[in-house]
Motif scaffolding. Structure first.
Motif, mmCIF file in Angstrom:
data_model
loop_
_atom_site.group_PDB
_atom_site.id
_atom_site.type_symbol
_atom_site.label_atom_id
_atom_site.label_comp_id
_atom_site.label_asym_id
_atom_site.label_seq_id
_atom_site.Cartn_x
_atom_site.Cartn_y
_atom_site.Cartn_z
ATOM 1 N N PHE A 8 -31.988 37.265 -87.814
ATOM 2 C CA PHE A 8 -30.648 37.242 -87.244
ATOM 3 C C PHE A 8 -30.719 36.470 -85.929
ATOM 4 O O PHE A 8 -31.144 37.008 -84.901
ATOM 5 C CB PHE A 8 -30.146 38.666 -86.982
ATOM 6 N N THR A 10 -28.948 35.036 -82.762
ATOM 7 C CA THR A 10 -27.738 35.368 -82.012
ATOM 8 C C THR A 10 -27.755 34.620 -80.684
ATOM 9 O O THR A 10 -28.672 33.836 -80.399
ATOM 10 C CB THR A 10 -27.652 36.886 -81.740
ATOM 11 N N GLU A 12 -28.489 35.962 -78.093
ATOM 12 C CA GLU A 12 -29.482 36.638 -77.269
ATOM 13 C C GLU A 12 -30.919 36.413 -77.753
ATOM 14 O O GLU A 12 -31.848 36.972 -77.178
ATOM 15 C CB GLU A 12 -29.191 38.138 -77.249
ATOM 16 N N THR A 13 -31.108 35.623 -78.796
ATOM 17 C CA THR A 13 -32.435 35.467 -79.390
ATOM 18 C C THR A 13 -33.014 34.079 -79.104
ATOM 19 O O THR A 13 -32.391 33.237 -78.450
ATOM 20 C CB THR A 13 -32.377 35.654 -80.914
ATOM 21 N N ARG A 56 -26.986 45.845 -83.322
ATOM 22 C CA ARG A 56 -26.224 44.980 -82.426
ATOM 23 C C ARG A 56 -26.105 43.552 -82.951
ATOM 24 O O ARG A 56 -25.055 42.907 -82.809
ATOM 25 C CB ARG A 56 -26.922 44.987 -81.068
ATOM 26 N N GLU A 57 -27.160 43.030 -83.595
ATOM 27 C CA GLU A 57 -27.184 41.620 -83.982
ATOM 28 C C GLU A 57 -26.130 41.261 -85.025
ATOM 29 O O GLU A 57 -25.741 40.094 -85.153
ATOM 30 C CB GLU A 57 -28.571 41.221 -84.489
ATOM 31 N N ARG A 60 -23.182 39.564 -83.500
ATOM 32 C CA ARG A 60 -23.477 38.459 -82.590
ATOM 33 C C ARG A 60 -24.122 37.271 -83.319
ATOM 34 O O ARG A 60 -24.631 36.344 -82.682
ATOM 35 C CB ARG A 60 -24.412 38.930 -81.473
ATOM 36 N N THR A 61 -24.104 37.295 -84.642
ATOM 37 C CA THR A 61 -24.832 36.314 -85.441
ATOM 38 C C THR A 61 -24.264 34.901 -85.280
ATOM 39 O O THR A 61 -23.052 34.695 -85.367
ATOM 40 C CB THR A 61 -24.775 36.715 -86.926
ATOM 41 N N PRO A 271 -34.891 40.136 -84.471
ATOM 42 C CA PRO A 271 -33.826 39.422 -83.746
ATOM 43 C C PRO A 271 -34.067 39.532 -82.243
ATOM 44 O O PRO A 271 -33.375 40.264 -81.531
ATOM 45 C CB PRO A 271 -32.560 40.168 -84.177
#
Length: 288
Positions: A8, A10, A12-13, A56-57, A60-61, A271
């Protein structure tokens, strides 16, 4: 046996381009990305792989086609795919264009992983009104896309949509696959996700190249049934392709898949930020 990955990605990744370059340099075969456009807060659909709140992910994907295009631009050999595309949630004409463009620009490296979905509320926002018939909707939309991918302008009239004979370029790079008693399968390699059973296997043998089972459990029992259905449908000796998906690898598990004749496995990455993802790749590298 080829080892690909899924994650995943996102906001944030690790970034798609960075991950793709690391995968290719380390010798991994491919990158498959999931799809969720949004997650309604009022969601009543249960999380399909466990109890508790949705991770959470999911909300946000990154768009998988945008991320895969970035990955394609910085690699030369890495296979690219969706795991999975929620076909029912797309306009099929626009989706056909995006898929053909990505396959063309990547030199034929794209695999279309197809899913029927689990989040009723997400699908409803996309106009999927009759949840019980979403499999038929997906089947119809893929048939429409294949008409647009034909070399010659081809019309399609289906239950859920239609398209007139049209000029539609670019075409996917991957060549059509022959089928006994039916038109060739145009477009990129197509793998269906979903739980084993006669209905899924009928869809696979009709309009796909193989199956993408999540986790790969129970293949000893289910693979013979799929292969029998494949032969009965006259699909020939080269399939079906079976690609266990989102696998947490162990030596015994990978050896088991190899013994079953599996040629590709998709490993699950966390993720997470760049440092954690690269540490996981280092751990997985011993299986290459």
């Amino acid at each position: 046996m080829r080892l690909a990955t899924t994650v995943f990605l996102t906001d944030e990744t690790i970034a798609p381009a960075r991950l793709a370059q690391e995968l290719e340099q380390r010798g991994f075969a491919g990158l498959y990305l999931p799809e969720h456009t949004h997650i309604p807060i009022s969601r009543q659909s249960p999380y399909p792989v466990g109890d508790g709140p949705l991770p959470r992910e999911y909300g946000r994907t990154l768009d998988p086609f945008v991320a895969l295009a970035q990955a394609a631009a910085v690699t030369e050999r890495l296979a690219l795919g969706t795991g999975i595309t929620l076909v029912a949630q797309h306009d099929p004409i626009g989706l056909a264009k995006g898929i053909a463009s990505l396959d063309f620009l990547s030199g034929g490296r794209f695999t279309l992983g197809v899913g029927f979905g689990w989040n009723v509320e997400e699908a409803a926002d996309h106009g999927v009104a009759d949840w019980s018939r979403r499999r038929e909707l997906v089947r119809d939309r893929i048939a429409l896309m294949r008409a647009l991918w034909n070399e010659e302008p081809t019309s399609y009239e289906g239950e859920f949509g239609s398209v007139s004979a049209s000029e539609a370029h670019p075409k996917p790079v991957q060549r059509p696959r022959e089928r006994k008693g039916a038109p060739p399968l145009t477009g990129p390699r197509t793998l269906l996700g979903g739980a084993a059973g006669p209905k899924l296997f009928a869809h696979i043998t009709e309009y796909a190249d193989g199956w993408m089972p999540i986790g790969g459990r129970g293949l000893t029992e289910t693979l013979p049934a799929l292969r029998e259905a494949w032969q009965e449908a006259g699909r020939g000796p080269e399939g079906p392709q079976v690609v266990p998906f989102a696998v947490h690898p162990t030596p015994g598990k990978l050896a088991h898949y190899r013994d079953l004749g599996v040629e590709e496995v998709v490993l699950q990455l966390p993720p997470a930020d760049e440092a954690e993802v690269l540490r996981t790749l280092d751990t997985y590298a011993r299986f290459l």
